[in-house]
Design a protein around this motif. Structure first.
Motif, mmCIF file in Angstrom:
data_model
loop_
_atom_site.group_PDB
_atom_site.id
_atom_site.type_symbol
_atom_site.label_atom_id
_atom_site.label_comp_id
_atom_site.label_asym_id
_atom_site.label_seq_id
_atom_site.Cartn_x
_atom_site.Cartn_y
_atom_site.Cartn_z
ATOM 1 N N SER A 194 0.830 -1.212 0.000
ATOM 2 C CA SER A 194 0.000 0.000 0.000
ATOM 3 C C SER A 194 0.859 1.255 0.000
ATOM 4 C CB SER A 194 -0.919 0.007 1.233
ATOM 5 O OG SER A 194 -1.716 -1.156 1.279
ATOM 6 N N ALA A 195 1.948 1.232 0.792
ATOM 7 C CA ALA A 195 2.831 2.400 0.875
ATOM 8 C C ALA A 195 3.464 2.704 -0.484
ATOM 9 C CB ALA A 195 3.914 2.162 1.920
ATOM 10 N N VAL A 196 3.900 1.650 -1.187
ATOM 11 C CA VAL A 196 4.508 1.848 -2.508
ATOM 12 C C VAL A 196 3.479 2.419 -3.489
ATOM 13 C CG1 VAL A 196 5.515 0.654 -4.499
ATOM 14 C CG2 VAL A 196 6.255 0.065 -2.177
ATOM 15 N N THR A 197 2.252 1.885 -3.456
ATOM 16 C CA THR A 197 1.190 2.374 -4.345
ATOM 17 C C THR A 197 0.867 3.838 -4.057
ATOM 18 O OG1 THR A 197 0.228 0.163 -4.465
ATOM 19 C CG2 THR A 197 -1.176 1.991 -5.128
ATOM 20 N N ILE A 198 0.777 4.188 -2.770
ATOM 21 C CA ILE A 198 0.487 5.580 -2.383
ATOM 22 C C ILE A 198 1.600 6.505 -2.866
ATOM 23 C CG2 ILE A 198 0.293 7.145 -0.402
ATOM 24 C CD1 ILE A 198 -1.105 4.796 1.083
ATOM 25 N N ALA A 199 2.855 6.050 -2.719
ATOM 26 C CA ALA A 199 3.984 6.869 -3.167
ATOM 27 C C ALA A 199 3.889 7.159 -4.658
ATOM 28 C CB ALA A 199 5.301 6.158 -2.843
ATOM 29 N N ARG A 200 3.538 6.147 -5.446
ATOM 30 C CA ARG A 200 3.445 6.327 -6.892
ATOM 31 C C ARG A 200 2.241 7.185 -7.278
ATOM 32 N NH1 ARG A 200 5.071 0.006 -7.959
ATOM 33 N NH2 ARG A 200 7.332 0.305 -7.687
ATOM 34 N N PHE A 202 1.035 9.702 -5.617
ATOM 35 C CA PHE A 202 1.314 11.107 -5.334
ATOM 36 C C PHE A 202 2.629 11.573 -5.960
ATOM 37 C CE2 PHE A 202 -1.785 10.120 -2.077
ATOM 38 C CZ PHE A 202 -2.539 11.290 -2.008
ATOM 39 N N GLY A 203 3.293 10.683 -6.690
ATOM 40 C CA GLY A 203 4.520 11.068 -7.373
ATOM 41 C C GLY A 203 5.688 11.353 -6.451
ATOM 42 N N ILE A 204 5.706 10.690 -5.281
ATOM 43 C CA ILE A 204 6.827 10.871 -4.357
ATOM 44 C C ILE A 204 7.604 9.554 -4.272
ATOM 45 C CG2 ILE A 204 5.745 12.687 -2.996
ATOM 46 C CD1 ILE A 204 4.863 10.652 -0.996
ATOM 47 N N THR A 205 8.796 9.626 -3.749
ATOM 48 C CA THR A 205 9.649 8.438 -3.709
ATOM 49 C C THR A 205 9.266 7.506 -2.562
ATOM 50 O OG1 THR A 205 11.292 9.446 -2.248
ATOM 51 C CG2 THR A 205 11.554 9.812 -4.620
ATOM 52 N N GLU A 206 9.664 6.237 -2.712
ATOM 53 C CA GLU A 206 9.446 5.276 -1.632
ATOM 54 C C GLU A 206 10.182 5.693 -0.361
ATOM 55 O OE1 GLU A 206 10.353 4.302 -4.690
ATOM 56 O OE2 GLU A 206 8.782 2.957 -5.434
ATOM 57 N N THR A 207 11.331 6.361 -0.541
ATOM 58 C CA THR A 207 12.097 6.812 0.625
ATOM 59 C C THR A 207 11.290 7.795 1.463
ATOM 60 O OG1 THR A 207 14.182 6.536 -0.572
ATOM 61 C CG2 THR A 207 14.219 7.959 1.367
ATOM 62 N N VAL A 208 10.593 8.722 0.806
ATOM 63 C CA VAL A 208 9.772 9.709 1.522
ATOM 64 C C VAL A 208 8.633 9.015 2.265
ATOM 65 C CG1 VAL A 208 8.183 11.643 1.231
ATOM 66 C CG2 VAL A 208 10.361 11.630 0.012
ATOM 67 N N ILE A 209 8.011 8.016 1.639
ATOM 68 C CA ILE A 209 6.947 7.257 2.317
ATOM 69 C C ILE A 209 7.511 6.537 3.539
ATOM 70 C CG2 ILE A 209 5.557 5.159 2.090
ATOM 71 C CD1 ILE A 209 4.084 7.481 1.086
ATOM 72 N N GLY A 210 8.728 6.003 3.396
ATOM 73 C CA GLY A 210 9.369 5.347 4.533
ATOM 74 C C GLY A 210 9.656 6.310 5.665
ATOM 75 N N LEU A 311 7.003 18.932 6.747
ATOM 76 C CA LEU A 311 6.702 19.872 5.661
ATOM 77 C C LEU A 311 7.839 19.914 4.643
ATOM 78 C CD1 LEU A 311 5.085 22.877 7.595
ATOM 79 C CD2 LEU A 311 3.948 21.264 6.037
ATOM 80 N N VAL A 312 9.076 19.908 5.135
ATOM 81 C CA VAL A 312 10.225 19.934 4.215
ATOM 82 C C VAL A 312 10.302 18.652 3.410
ATOM 83 C CG1 VAL A 312 12.747 19.997 4.087
ATOM 84 C CG2 VAL A 312 11.551 21.520 5.675
ATOM 85 N N VAL A 313 10.126 17.516 4.070
ATOM 86 C CA VAL A 313 10.231 16.229 3.386
ATOM 87 C C VAL A 313 9.144 16.056 2.326
ATOM 88 C CG1 VAL A 313 10.017 13.718 3.684
ATOM 89 C CG2 VAL A 313 11.398 15.042 5.275
ATOM 90 N N LEU A 314 7.928 16.505 2.645
ATOM 91 C CA LEU A 314 6.796 16.292 1.736
ATOM 92 C C LEU A 314 6.660 17.389 0.680
ATOM 93 C CD1 LEU A 314 4.149 15.085 4.345
ATOM 94 C CD2 LEU A 314 5.315 13.704 2.613
ATOM 95 N N SER A 315 7.446 18.460 0.812
ATOM 96 C CA SER A 315 7.321 19.572 -0.147
ATOM 97 C C SER A 315 8.019 19.243 -1.467
ATOM 98 C CB SER A 315 7.911 20.838 0.451
ATOM 99 O OG SER A 315 9.279 20.674 0.726
#
Length: 315
Positions: A194-200, A202-210, A311-315
């Motif tokens: 689910s985390a990998v799917t959510i990352a894709r 929203f166009g963010i990396t798996e590292t940010v989801i982690g 905020l910085v990580v998700l921006s």
């Protein structure tokens, strides 16, 4: 929406299974005659880190190592800024009276060792052995310190291992173990997918989801434990819980995961996130060495810092 629900379900299964495994393993060990001291230092410590461990191993095997490293780095940052910040909003944590300097220094050494290995570009089999060797030294030291307390006649001061029940029947122990062993990989797979799917999405990396979703989720047990410790005025338990959890995250989880599969280090982690983790760790110096208490003001500061980090990580 369905992916968020799957992620939440995976997290719930993971946390419940981890708790079940700890209870089963603790009581099995006590029933077959393993001393409570050894159970506390090994089985409970490893068992409470089981969710993070399964996530990191599964992520490494599934080819999303960013989640493995992001989970550990994000969890350590959350453990200090969030897990200590939120309880301090409830009541002042009288950490100035805690004797945690030696454990804290071990955590800092472990943090620098982890950062040094990050700059090799990849956690390999050898990196895993180095981290696990450092963990072994830490456990041996803790065991010897605890033995000194017992030899000095202070055995009554040692807390019962979490979930200990001398009268627990064998069938119940077996049920806890089975639920834990089945639930951990199931919850890890569900949360990770689910985390990998959510990352894709929203166009963010798996590292940010982690660093965010997975890290916050796997830090919930530490948060719950710390809140209860503050309510019971057990600041030593609260601070010790965070220090111990951070040390196990760095040494045990990445150490074991590196033995399973190489974990490349995302360059973004080297530029920003590991330094935030180190900075958060160094923020504990006034509370560990100079007798300062974690007041509500500090709680606001720590929580605000974590909000700014997100905020910085998700921006």
């Amino acid at each position: 929406m369905i992916e968020w629900l799957y992620a939440a379900l995976g997290l719930v299964i993971l946390l419940l299974a981890g708790d079940a495994l700890v209870k089963g393993a603790v009581n099995l060990s006590l029933r077959i005659g393993i001393p409570a001291l050894i159970v506390s230092l090994t089985i409970v410590a490893f068992g409470t880190s089981a969710p993070e461990l399964l996530i990191s191993i599964t992520a490494a095997l599934d080819g999303v190592p960013g989640i493995a490293l992001g989970n550990v780095i994000g969890s350590n940052t959350a453990n200090i800024l969030l897990v200590l910040g939120i309880p301090a909003l409830i009541a002042t944590m009288h950490t100035g009276d805690c004797e945690s300097a030696k454990s804290y220094l071990q955590m800092i050494v472990g943090t620098f060792l982890f950062i040094a290995l990050c700059f090799t570009g990849e956690f390999t089999f050898v990196s895993g052995l180095i981290l696990l060797a450092a963990l072994s030294v830490t456990l041996i030291w803790a065991f010897r310190q605890a033995r000194k307390h017992i030899d000095a006649g202070e055995e009554d001061d040692l807390e019962e291992p979490e979930g200990a029940d001398p009268d627990m029947p064998w069938w119940k122990i077996a049920v806890y173990l089975v639920l834990g062993l089945i639930g951990l990989p199931l919850g890890a797979d569900l949360l990770l997918d689910s985390a990998v799917t959510i990352a894709r999405m929203f166009g963010i990396t798996e590292t940010v989801i982690g660093l965010t979703l997975v890290a916050i989720g796997t830090s919930l047990p530490e948060l719950a434990t710390t809140v209860m410790a503050v309510i019971r005025r057990q600041a030593d338990v609260a601070l010790g819980n965070v220090i111990g959890s951070n040390m196990f995250n760095l040494l045990a989880i990445i150490g074991v995961a590196s033995l399973v599969s190489p974990i490349p280090v995302d360059s973004a982690l080297l530029r920003f996130d590991i330094w935030v983790m180190l900075g958060a760790s160094l923020l504990l110096i006034p509370f560990v060495f100079f007798g300062r208490h974690i007041t509500r003001i500090w709680g606001i500061i720590l929580t605000a810092l974590y909000g700014a980090y997100l905020l910085v990580v998700l921006s």
